[in-house]
Design a protein around this motif. Structure first.
Motif, PDB file in Angstrom:
ATOM      1  N   ALA A 103       0.831  -1.203   0.000  1.00 31.58           N
ATOM      2  CA  ALA A 103       0.000   0.000   0.000  1.00 31.58           C
ATOM      3  C   ALA A 103       0.867   1.256   0.000  1.00 31.58           C
ATOM      4  CB  ALA A 103      -0.933  -0.006   1.205  1.00 31.58           C
ATOM      5  N   LEU A 104       1.970   1.202   0.739  1.00 27.99           N
ATOM      6  CA  LEU A 104       2.881   2.343   0.788  1.00 27.99           C
ATOM      7  C   LEU A 104       3.533   2.569  -0.576  1.00 27.99           C
ATOM      8  CD1 LEU A 104       3.724   4.360   2.940  1.00 27.99           C
ATOM      9  CD2 LEU A 104       5.702   2.909   3.452  1.00 27.99           C
ATOM     10  N   LEU A 105       3.823   1.482  -1.287  1.00 26.85           N
ATOM     11  CA  LEU A 105       4.390   1.609  -2.631  1.00 26.85           C
ATOM     12  C   LEU A 105       3.395   2.290  -3.573  1.00 26.85           C
ATOM     13  CD1 LEU A 105       6.809   0.862  -4.510  1.00 26.85           C
ATOM     14  CD2 LEU A 105       5.489  -1.173  -5.146  1.00 26.85           C
ATOM     15  N   ASP A 106       2.129   1.909  -3.484  1.00 28.72           N
ATOM     16  CA  ASP A 106       1.115   2.552  -4.312  1.00 28.72           C
ATOM     17  C   ASP A 106       1.035   4.048  -4.010  1.00 28.72           C
ATOM     18  OD1 ASP A 106       0.441   0.202  -5.558  1.00 28.72           O
ATOM     19  OD2 ASP A 106      -1.276  -0.227  -4.268  1.00 28.72           O
ATOM     20  N   GLU A 107       1.145   4.399  -2.739  1.00 25.93           N
ATOM     21  CA  GLU A 107       1.093   5.803  -2.343  1.00 25.93           C
ATOM     22  C   GLU A 107       2.288   6.579  -2.901  1.00 25.93           C
ATOM     23  OE1 GLU A 107      -0.366   7.069   1.766  1.00 25.93           O
ATOM     24  OE2 GLU A 107       1.787   7.418   1.932  1.00 25.93           O
ATOM     25  N   VAL A 108       3.478   5.995  -2.787  1.00 28.54           N
ATOM     26  CA  VAL A 108       4.690   6.629  -3.307  1.00 28.54           C
ATOM     27  C   VAL A 108       4.619   6.750  -4.830  1.00 28.54           C
ATOM     28  CG1 VAL A 108       7.168   6.307  -3.595  1.00 28.54           C
ATOM     29  CG2 VAL A 108       6.122   5.930  -1.364  1.00 28.54           C
ATOM     30  N   LEU A 109       4.100   5.725  -5.478  1.00 25.39           N
ATOM     31  CA  LEU A 109       3.948   5.741  -6.933  1.00 25.39           C
ATOM     32  C   LEU A 109       3.058   6.897  -7.382  1.00 25.39           C
ATOM     33  CD1 LEU A 109       3.968   4.578  -9.826  1.00 25.39           C
ATOM     34  CD2 LEU A 109       2.168   3.009  -9.105  1.00 25.39           C
ATOM     35  N   GLN A 110       1.903   7.049  -6.724  1.00 27.36           N
ATOM     36  CA  GLN A 110       0.963   8.102  -7.104  1.00 27.36           C
ATOM     37  C   GLN A 110       1.591   9.489  -6.919  1.00 27.36           C
ATOM     38  OE1 GLN A 110      -1.903   6.617  -8.057  1.00 27.36           O
ATOM     39  NE2 GLN A 110      -3.216   8.352  -8.539  1.00 27.36           N
ATOM     40  N   ALA A 119       1.182  17.975 -10.029  1.00 33.98           N
ATOM     41  CA  ALA A 119       0.260  19.092  -9.844  1.00 33.98           C
ATOM     42  C   ALA A 119      -1.145  18.646  -9.462  1.00 33.98           C
ATOM     43  CB  ALA A 119       0.188  19.937 -11.123  1.00 33.98           C
ATOM     44  N   SER A 120      -1.595  17.567 -10.025  1.00 44.21           N
ATOM     45  CA  SER A 120      -2.963  17.114  -9.784  1.00 44.21           C
ATOM     46  C   SER A 120      -3.135  16.642  -8.343  1.00 44.21           C
ATOM     47  CB  SER A 120      -3.311  15.963 -10.729  1.00 44.21           C
ATOM     48  OG  SER A 120      -4.554  15.387 -10.367  1.00 44.21           O
ATOM     49  N   PRO A 121      -4.302  16.897  -7.721  1.00 43.83           N
ATOM     50  CA  PRO A 121      -4.548  16.407  -6.363  1.00 43.83           C
ATOM     51  C   PRO A 121      -4.650  14.892  -6.255  1.00 43.83           C
ATOM     52  CG  PRO A 121      -6.507  17.487  -7.258  1.00 43.83           C
ATOM     53  CD  PRO A 121      -5.385  17.775  -8.202  1.00 43.83           C
ATOM     54  N   VAL A 122      -4.656  14.167  -7.359  1.00 39.77           N
ATOM     55  CA  VAL A 122      -4.622  12.705  -7.252  1.00 39.77           C
ATOM     56  C   VAL A 122      -3.287  12.233  -6.703  1.00 39.77           C
ATOM     57  CG1 VAL A 122      -6.273  12.382  -9.131  1.00 39.77           C
ATOM     58  CG2 VAL A 122      -3.837  12.340  -9.633  1.00 39.77           C
ATOM     59  N   ARG A 123      -2.320  13.139  -6.578  1.00 36.49           N
ATOM     60  CA  ARG A 123      -1.000  12.728  -6.089  1.00 36.49           C
ATOM     61  C   ARG A 123      -1.010  12.421  -4.593  1.00 36.49           C
ATOM     62  NH1 ARG A 123      -0.884  18.262  -6.439  1.00 36.49           N
ATOM     63  NH2 ARG A 123       0.075  19.452  -4.751  1.00 36.49           N
TER      64      ARG A 123
END
Length: 469
Positions: A174-181, A187-191
């Motif tokens: 899950a942490l990897l997915d967060e770092v990836l995003q 710029a986008s808030p999806v980050r």
């Protein structure tokens, strides 16, 4: 404890035994399913929109209230506030005490919960149909009378921070997915994650949650979806009774926060106490858009994800796991229904003795093969059959019908377009699939994230250093 989730990927789910059904039969069944389930839409004077789906197979009903306010609408510094407010909505109103909402629903024989996403926050209840007015009364009460105090907030924010620790920080994948995003977008808030950054949660106050509630929780920013053994006229009468007097409020202007073009491949590595590495390739893609090009590409990308990983003998599993024995597990994921930008991801675990580098090369080779050679007619037909099957049989669930309707609307599309999506997916050609593979699977769209195994002692030391800094 309230739960949040982020639906990922396309729904290639469960009933793969229907592969022998023809795509033509499934198309007819999908069209018939829409027409045999009457759906009514109306709006109250205060702007609350209501969609009623009749499904009389059981004397039950699902009510889901969607607010078009998710992590996409947050600002840096208060990330996670949408999800925090979701928790606070169960902490009581001026009339209903903390936890009383859930106790009343349970006493009526129902169940309830909520979730927060990038696009929205939603609150749902499953109940015997005669109790629908009671649920509407409770839901309308907390739309306007939330008793948000510093004391209740201080208790609940600790629950949210613990939830983040358990669901993200203690789970390397899950942490990897967060770092990836966060790496893929600048710029986008999806980050930022839906649950928020830990530092933002630590510095959040009850006033931040109160401001979010006052900004977005209004009838003219909400959608009520009711499905089950219900009569639309009766639902309308109850909606008018309980929600009709709640005043509309001016809503903030949503400004676009568009992502600038990426220039070159991005890479990020996460050291963690895991025994097996993982590699994820994430390509910037498009959501389902109003423009004809955006729609066309989204449909083709959905079919492409199914070509790669949509059934037991799909390409990635067949080639990389069973034939070449490069991976122990592999998947492809793409979800087209969303307000914000989308990623098309491939994720894999290398087999023993194989490296993530070898696996990355193999994954990209699979993509290049489709971009250069396309897919065969028989393979494409099989994939589209699976897509139709999954979409049709998922609608056997009343809850899934409510979710499909609500999430379409929250992404800016009409629920009436659901049938059009079924037809559009069936119309995707081999040339369409090949074209999007060539267009999107390039370095200027790609972020590669790698989970790197570390000893438990090293990982703990690195984590402490990161927290200290």
């Amino acid at each position: 404890m309230r739960a949040y989730f982020l639906p990922r990927g396309i729904c290639i789910a469960t009933l793969l035994c229907v592969a022998s059904v023809s795509a033509a039969d499934l198309k007819a069944e999908a069209t018939g399913a829409q027409h045999t389930l009457p759906t009514t839409e109306f709006a109250l004077a205060n702007g609350l929109r209501v969609i009623v789906r009749e499904d009389h197979r059981a004397p039950t009903v699902v009510q889901m209230l969607f607010y078009k306010a998710g992590s996409l609408d947050e600002q840096s510094g208060t990330t996670g506030v949408a999800h925090v407010l979701e928790h606070m909505m169960f902490r009581g109103t001026q009339q209903v005490g903390p936890g009383e909402f859930s106790r009343r629903v349970a006493a009526l024989g129902g169940s309830e919960n909520a979730f927060t996403m990038q696009d929205c926050t939603a609150y749902f209840t499953r109940i015997e149909k005669s109790h629908l007015p009671d649920i509407m009364e409770l839901e309308a009460d907390r739309m306007q009378n939330l008793a948000l105090t510093s004391e209740t907030f201080d208790r609940e924010i600790r629950v949210v921070m613990e939830e983040r620790r358990l669901s993200v920080e203690d789970k390397p994948e899950a942490l990897l997915d967060e770092v990836l995003q966060a790496t893929a977008y600048s710029a986008s808030p999806v980050r930022w994650p839906v649950i928020g950054w830990q530092d933002d949660l630590q510095h959040m106050t009850w006033l931040d949650a109160r401001a979010w509630y006052e900004r977005w929780y209004a009838p003219n920013n909400a959608l009520l979806v009711v499905a089950g053994d219900v009569d639309p006229a009766s639902v309308r009468q109850q909606a008018e009774r309980w929600f009709g007097a709640i005043p509309a409020r001016p809503l903030p202007l949503r400004k676009p926060q568009n992502e600038p073009p990426q220039q070159g491949l991005k890479r990020v590595a996460l050291n963690a106490s895991v025994s097996v590495p993982r590699v994820t390739l994430a390509f910037k893609a498009v959501p389902l858009e109003e423009s004809s090009t955006g729609k066309h590409d989204a449909y083709a990308l959905s079919v492409l994800a199914a070509v790669l990983d949509g059934y037991p003998n799909a390409r990635l599993g067949k080639h990389l796991v069973r034939e070449q024995r490069l991976a122990d597990g592999v998947d492809a994921s793409y979800s087209m229904v969303a307000r914000g930008p989308r990623l098309f991801t491939l994720s894999a675990l290398p087999a023993q003795g194989k490296s993530v580098k070898e696996l990355e090369v193999a994954l990209r080779r699979e993509l290049q093969s489709i971009a250069q050679n396309g897919v065969g007619a028989e393979e494409l037909q099989r994939v589209k059959t699976q897509l139709y099957a999954a979409r049709i049989y998922e609608r056997d669930s009343v809850f899934s019908q409510v979710m499909e309707i609500g999430l379409m609307e929250m992404a800016g599309h009409s629920w009436r377009a659901i049938e059009q999506i079924d037809q559009a997916l069936n119309a995707v050609t081999a040339q369409d699939v090949q074209a999007v593979a060539a267009r999107y699977f390039i370095d200027d769209q790609l972020t590669v994230a790698t989970l790197v195994p570390q000893s438990i002692r090293s990982a703990t030391r690195l984590k402490k250093l990161a927290q200290k800094n």
